[in-house]
Design a protein around this motif. Structure first.
Motif, PDB file in Angstrom:
ATOM      1  N   VAL A 179       0.828  -1.204   0.000  1.00 47.12           N
ATOM      2  CA  VAL A 179       0.000   0.000   0.000  1.00 47.12           C
ATOM      3  C   VAL A 179       0.863   1.254   0.000  1.00 47.12           C
ATOM      4  CG1 VAL A 179      -1.713   1.312   1.307  1.00 47.12           C
ATOM      5  CG2 VAL A 179      -1.912  -1.171   1.136  1.00 47.12           C
ATOM      6  N   VAL A 180       1.848   1.301   0.888  1.00 44.45           N
ATOM      7  CA  VAL A 180       2.681   2.494   1.027  1.00 44.45           C
ATOM      8  C   VAL A 180       3.526   2.719  -0.218  1.00 44.45           C
ATOM      9  CG1 VAL A 180       4.582   3.517   2.323  1.00 44.45           C
ATOM     10  CG2 VAL A 180       2.720   2.398   3.537  1.00 44.45           C
TER      11      VAL A 180
ATOM     12  N   ALA B  15       4.785   5.867  -4.769  1.00 45.29           N
ATOM     13  CA  ALA B  15       5.289   5.844  -6.143  1.00 45.29           C
ATOM     14  C   ALA B  15       4.292   6.474  -7.108  1.00 45.29           C
ATOM     15  CB  ALA B  15       5.600   4.408  -6.561  1.00 45.29           C
ATOM     16  N   ALA B  16       3.003   6.193  -6.926  1.00 45.80           N
ATOM     17  CA  ALA B  16       1.990   6.764  -7.816  1.00 45.80           C
ATOM     18  C   ALA B  16       1.903   8.277  -7.648  1.00 45.80           C
ATOM     19  CB  ALA B  16       0.631   6.120  -7.538  1.00 45.80           C
ATOM     20  N   THR B  17       2.008   8.758  -6.403  1.00 48.19           N
ATOM     21  CA  THR B  17       1.983  10.205  -6.166  1.00 48.19           C
ATOM     22  C   THR B  17       3.181  10.884  -6.816  1.00 48.19           C
ATOM     23  OG1 THR B  17       0.838   9.863  -4.051  1.00 48.19           O
ATOM     24  CG2 THR B  17       1.893  11.996  -4.395  1.00 48.19           C
TER      25      THR B  17
ATOM     26  N   PHE C 131      -1.866   7.663 -13.499  1.00 53.47           N
ATOM     27  CA  PHE C 131      -2.567   8.167 -14.681  1.00 53.47           C
ATOM     28  C   PHE C 131      -3.868   8.863 -14.290  1.00 53.47           C
ATOM     29  CE2 PHE C 131      -5.770   7.559 -18.002  1.00 53.47           C
ATOM     30  CZ  PHE C 131      -5.132   8.106 -19.104  1.00 53.47           C
ATOM     31  N   VAL C 132      -4.602   8.278 -13.375  1.00 53.17           N
ATOM     32  CA  VAL C 132      -5.868   8.870 -12.934  1.00 53.17           C
ATOM     33  C   VAL C 132      -5.629  10.162 -12.154  1.00 53.17           C
ATOM     34  CG1 VAL C 132      -7.898   8.474 -11.482  1.00 53.17           C
ATOM     35  CG2 VAL C 132      -7.026   6.634 -12.928  1.00 53.17           C
ATOM     36  N   SER C 133      -4.486  10.283 -11.491  1.00 51.39           N
ATOM     37  CA  SER C 133      -4.207  11.442 -10.643  1.00 51.39           C
ATOM     38  C   SER C 133      -3.613  12.628 -11.390  1.00 51.39           C
ATOM     39  CB  SER C 133      -3.246  11.037  -9.512  1.00 51.39           C
ATOM     40  OG  SER C 133      -3.748   9.956  -8.760  1.00 51.39           O
TER      41      SER C 133
ATOM     42  N   VAL D 205      -4.742   9.378  -3.432  1.00 52.43           N
ATOM     43  CA  VAL D 205      -4.088   8.228  -4.053  1.00 52.43           C
ATOM     44  C   VAL D 205      -4.307   6.971  -3.211  1.00 52.43           C
ATOM     45  CG1 VAL D 205      -1.825   7.230  -4.556  1.00 52.43           C
ATOM     46  CG2 VAL D 205      -2.380   9.516  -5.366  1.00 52.43           C
ATOM     47  N   LEU D 206      -4.195   7.105  -1.892  1.00 54.15           N
ATOM     48  CA  LEU D 206      -4.466   5.955  -1.021  1.00 54.15           C
ATOM     49  C   LEU D 206      -5.902   5.466  -1.194  1.00 54.15           C
ATOM     50  CD1 LEU D 206      -2.592   7.037   2.214  1.00 54.15           C
ATOM     51  CD2 LEU D 206      -2.197   4.933   0.948  1.00 54.15           C
ATOM     52  N   TYR D 207      -6.825   6.416  -1.353  1.00 48.98           N
ATOM     53  CA  TYR D 207      -8.220   6.041  -1.603  1.00 48.98           C
ATOM     54  C   TYR D 207      -8.342   5.261  -2.909  1.00 48.98           C
ATOM     55  CZ  TYR D 207     -12.956   6.655  -3.391  1.00 48.98           C
ATOM     56  OH  TYR D 207     -14.188   6.443  -3.957  1.00 48.98           O
ATOM     57  N   LEU D 208      -7.665   5.731  -3.956  1.00 41.87           N
ATOM     58  CA  LEU D 208      -7.723   5.034  -5.238  1.00 41.87           C
ATOM     59  C   LEU D 208      -7.064   3.661  -5.160  1.00 41.87           C
ATOM     60  CD1 LEU D 208      -6.945   7.925  -7.753  1.00 41.87           C
ATOM     61  CD2 LEU D 208      -9.130   6.764  -7.410  1.00 41.87           C
TER      62      LEU D 208
END
Length: 269
Positions: free
Chosen positions: A66-67, A72-74, A136-138, A196-199
């Motif tokens: 999760v972390v 990484a996504a952020t 991509f969504v963010s 991002v955590l929500y996604l």
């Protein structure tokens, strides 16, 4: 003088989930024999989950995915959004701004959850695919935040003076405008990480990019919710850890931005 104590509450709240994410896998022993599902008893401090695995072991193992995916996504979202926002704000070519921002406006009009479902098939399964998907969504929302903050900084007389002196675009974008929007980006980062955590959790709930029985806090919340009233720890503990991570992150960002904006703080007397 600096007031490091202001970081204390955020560090304390976020430190627990971050510590478990970093060191939890090293604390897990040999895989235990599976017991009955949703039970509390000797040998299982937090009981068992929906397939009879020890919940404590799953908690220790489930934080790192999760972390790492969220961070990484952020970072990846900002890696794309910052250049796009800066170019859009500083360019004098209207067509270039339209080319960069209008497709993002279209994507922004689509609810994030729906976009998550629509583009999931285009990304490979696994942690890397989930990271790319969430980033991509963010990107659209992050790019608009960067563009708005950069446009305000780019309209200042100092920027026009630098242009007249023949300064390079790199110096304008990074050396002045980029530095001017750091506070905005820092404040947005806490909110962005929460989103991002929500996604990431939503993707796990939907089975996107994550195995249905993976050791993952978000998966644990979803898969064990049917036994919430029988064995609540399998849901409550990972859910509290996710909440602590997002809340602690926001507290740390709030403390950092407050120290930078309050006169006399963050400097040596």
């Amino acid at each position: 003088m600096k007031r490091p104590g202001r970081y204390g509450p955020g560090a304390a709240v976020a430190g627990v989930p971050l510590g478990l994410a970093l060191f939890g896998p090293f604390l897990v022993g040999e895989p235990a024999i599976r017991a009955a599902s949703f039970t509390l008893g000797p040998g299982h401090l937090l009981g068992t989950d929906f397939v009879g695995r020890d919940v404590l072991d799953q908690v220790l193992l489930g934080g790192r995915p999760v972390v790492l995916v969220a961070l990484a996504a952020t970072a990846l979202a900002y890696l794309v959004a910052v250049p796009v926002g800066l170019i859009s704000a500083l360019t004098h070519r209207r067509w270039l701004e339209e080319l960069l921002m209008r497709p993002l406006d279209v994507l922004l009009a689509v609810p994030s959850l729906l976009m998550l479902l629509l583009v999931a098939a285009a990304f490979p399964p696994g942690a890397a695919g989930l990271t790319l998907l969430v980033a991509f969504v963010s990107v659209p929302d992050a790019a608009r935040i960067v563009r708005a903050a950069a446009a305000e900084a780019a309209s200042r007389p100092a920027v026009e003076a630098l242009r007249m002196q023949g300064e390079t675009w790199w110096r304008l974008a990074v050396g002045y405008v980029g530095r001017s929007i750091l506070r905005t980006l820092a404040a947005d980062a806490g909110i962005r990480l929460t989103g991002v955590l929500y996604l990431v959790a939503t993707a796990a709930f939907l089975g996107i990019g994550v195995a249905p029985d993976a050791a993952d806090w978000a998966v644990m919340v979803d898969r064990n919710r049917t036994g919430l009233f029988v064995q609540p720890w399998a849901v409550v503990v990972p859910a509290l850890l996710i909440v602590a991570l997002t809340t602690g992150g926001n507290l740390l960002v709030d403390a950092a931005t407050e120290l930078r904006t309050t006169p006399g703080r963050g400097r040596r007397a």
